[in-house]
Design an enzyme around this catalytic site. Structure first.
Site, PDB file in Angstrom:
ATOM      1  N   ASP A  98      31.451  40.786  34.576  1.00  0.00           N
ATOM      2  CA  ASP A  98      31.579  39.618  35.821  1.00  0.00           C
ATOM      3  C   ASP A  98      30.696  40.121  37.021  1.00  0.00           C
ATOM      4  O   ASP A  98      30.503  39.358  37.888  1.00  0.00           O
ATOM      5  CB  ASP A  98      33.124  39.821  36.312  1.00  0.00           C
ATOM      6  CG  ASP A  98      34.025  39.136  35.347  1.00  0.00           C
ATOM      7  OD1 ASP A  98      33.505  37.967  34.891  1.00  0.00           O
ATOM      8  OD2 ASP A  98      35.187  39.823  35.070  1.00  0.00           O
TER       9      ASP A  98
ATOM     10  N   ARG B 138      37.535  42.043  44.041  1.00  0.00           N
ATOM     11  CA  ARG B 138      36.658  42.986  42.936  1.00  0.00           C
ATOM     12  C   ARG B 138      35.169  43.147  43.716  1.00  0.00           C
ATOM     13  O   ARG B 138      34.448  43.654  43.026  1.00  0.00           O
ATOM     14  CB  ARG B 138      36.649  42.204  41.525  1.00  0.00           C
ATOM     15  CG  ARG B 138      37.884  41.996  40.997  1.00  0.00           C
ATOM     16  CD  ARG B 138      37.777  41.496  39.484  1.00  0.00           C
ATOM     17  NE  ARG B 138      36.770  42.350  38.666  1.00  0.00           N
ATOM     18  CZ  ARG B 138      36.203  42.255  37.553  1.00  0.00           C
ATOM     19  NH1 ARG B 138      36.689  40.940  36.973  1.00  0.00           N
ATOM     20  NH2 ARG B 138      35.493  42.623  36.848  1.00  0.00           N
TER      21      ARG B 138
ATOM     22  N   ARG C 170      37.120  31.332  39.986  1.00  0.00           N
ATOM     23  CA  ARG C 170      36.412  32.608  40.485  1.00  0.00           C
ATOM     24  C   ARG C 170      34.892  31.895  40.605  1.00  0.00           C
ATOM     25  O   ARG C 170      33.837  32.600  41.135  1.00  0.00           O
ATOM     26  CB  ARG C 170      36.139  33.393  39.275  1.00  0.00           C
ATOM     27  CG  ARG C 170      37.526  34.088  38.939  1.00  0.00           C
ATOM     28  CD  ARG C 170      38.195  35.000  40.085  1.00  0.00           C
ATOM     29  NE  ARG C 170      39.368  35.872  40.084  1.00  0.00           N
ATOM     30  CZ  ARG C 170      39.427  37.016  39.262  1.00  0.00           C
ATOM     31  NH1 ARG C 170      38.422  37.486  38.854  1.00  0.00           N
ATOM     32  NH2 ARG C 170      40.518  37.395  39.199  1.00  0.00           N
TER      33      ARG C 170
ATOM     34  N   HIS D 257      38.781  32.604  33.109  1.00  0.00           N
ATOM     35  CA  HIS D 257      37.129  32.396  33.382  1.00  0.00           C
ATOM     36  C   HIS D 257      37.010  31.148  31.947  1.00  0.00           C
ATOM     37  O   HIS D 257      37.556  31.285  30.991  1.00  0.00           O
ATOM     38  CB  HIS D 257      36.664  33.625  32.615  1.00  0.00           C
ATOM     39  CG  HIS D 257      36.392  34.505  34.030  1.00  0.00           C
ATOM     40  ND1 HIS D 257      36.665  35.807  33.757  1.00  0.00           N
ATOM     41  CD2 HIS D 257      36.014  34.306  35.212  1.00  0.00           C
ATOM     42  CE1 HIS D 257      36.449  36.445  34.760  1.00  0.00           C
ATOM     43  NE2 HIS D 257      36.016  35.741  35.780  1.00  0.00           N
TER      44      HIS D 257
ATOM     45  N   CYS E 264      34.213  40.787  28.506  1.00  0.00           N
ATOM     46  CA  CYS E 264      34.358  41.183  29.761  1.00  0.00           C
ATOM     47  C   CYS E 264      33.867  42.646  29.783  1.00  0.00           C
ATOM     48  O   CYS E 264      33.517  43.115  30.860  1.00  0.00           O
ATOM     49  CB  CYS E 264      35.841  41.335  30.136  1.00  0.00           C
ATOM     50  SG  CYS E 264      36.582  39.779  29.742  1.00  0.00           S
TER      51      CYS E 264
HETATM   52  N1  GLY Z   1      41.680  41.360  35.832  1.00  0.00           N
HETATM   53  C1  GLY Z   1      40.494  40.730  35.726  1.00  0.00           C
HETATM   54  C2  GLY Z   1      39.983  40.012  36.862  1.00  0.00           C
HETATM   55  O1  GLY Z   1      40.936  39.764  37.503  1.00  0.00           O
HETATM   56  O2  GLY Z   1      38.958  39.586  36.980  1.00  0.00           O
END
Ligand code: GLY
Length: 257
Positions: free
Chosen positions: A68, A86, A131, A161, A252
């Site tokens: 990501d 994140r 996201r 995603h 991922c």
């Molecule tokens: N747990 C993966 C995310 O939230 O991106």
């Protein structure tokens, strides 16, 4: 085919991964997660990739999901703008990529995570999800313009995603969850649909002569095993149970180039 990488960047699992999810009443076995991660890395190695590892960041429980943090095309890397929890995971990844990649940043109003970016032979698809926003998609389009790659937007409503529900496994073939996306947006000739109750199985990886799938989804894995046999690929069913609990899967866990 496009997916002919020579390198993989992975990130170690922080101890905080277990604790963070325990607070959400999700029970993760750290030991099992570690052994699944090791097996995954060994599979990438056996597939011929050179592996580099970014150390874990204990302040970022999800940092093992390194995909990501950046979008890589050849020797160029677009550093993403991630969701607030994140955000910050990118810095150590950027430092690692700097010697080998030209780095591009995007404005803070843009949001995009690598899990929303799917490359097929001639097109890149970007999920518009919780996201990734329109500005993030626009930044991706500008980043890939110089490589002549069109970017197609795909609304994502049923999963975290885009690649939680659709991946490309080469030979003009997608693996997808039925009913989750408007499949007319995609240009691949063939679609293998996941079996009922096995939605997570859509996340697969093709590394030239290898197909990595998730072993927890046996009915879909059978279909994918037939595909692998038909194309002469090594078939690797891997258990990802301790990552699926955190909305993760195979793609991922690495950045490839
Ligand atoms: N747990 C993966 C995310 O939230 O991106």
């Amino acid at each position: 085919m496009i997916n002919s990488p020579t390198h993989a960047l992975v990130r170690s699992i922080p101890r905080s991964y277990k604790d963070y999810y325990a607070k959400k009443n999700i029970d993760i076995s750290y030991g099992l997660a570690e052994s699944q991660h090791e097996k995954y890395i060994q599979t990438l190695k056996d597939a011929g990739l050179k592996i580099s590892t970014v150390p874990a960041d204990e302040t970022k429980p999800d940092c093992v999901f390194i995909e990501d943090t950046a979008i890589i095309w050849q020797t160029h890397a677009l550093i993403t703008r991630m969701n607030p929890v994140r955000d910050g995971e990118q810095a150590a990844v950027e430092e690692t990529l700097k010697p080998t990649h030209t780095i591009t940043h995007m404005p803070s109003v843009a949001k995009i995570e690598g899990g929303d970016v799917l490359h097929t032979e001639n097109t890149t698809y970007v999920g518009l999800s919780a996201r990734t926003n329109s500005m993030g998609a626009e930044c991706l389009k500008n980043f890939l313009k110089k490589f002549g790659r069109p970017v197609v937007r795909v609304p994502v409503e049923k999963c975290l995603h885009l690649k939680s529900g659709v991946t490309y496994i080469g030979d003009n073939t997608l693996v997808a969850v039925p009913g989750w996306f408007d499949m007319s947006l995609f240009d691949a000739e063939n679609i293998i649909y996941t079996k009922e109750g096995e939605e997570g199985a859509a996340n697969c990886m093709r590394i030239p002569n290898n197909l990595l799938v998730q072993s927890q989804y046996p009915k879909t894995a059978k279909l994918l095993e037939h595909f692998a046999a038909d194309k002469g690929l090594q078939f690797h069913p891997l258990d990802t149970s301790e990552f699926v609990k955190a909305d993760g899967a195979l793609t991922c866990l690495s950045l490839l180039w």
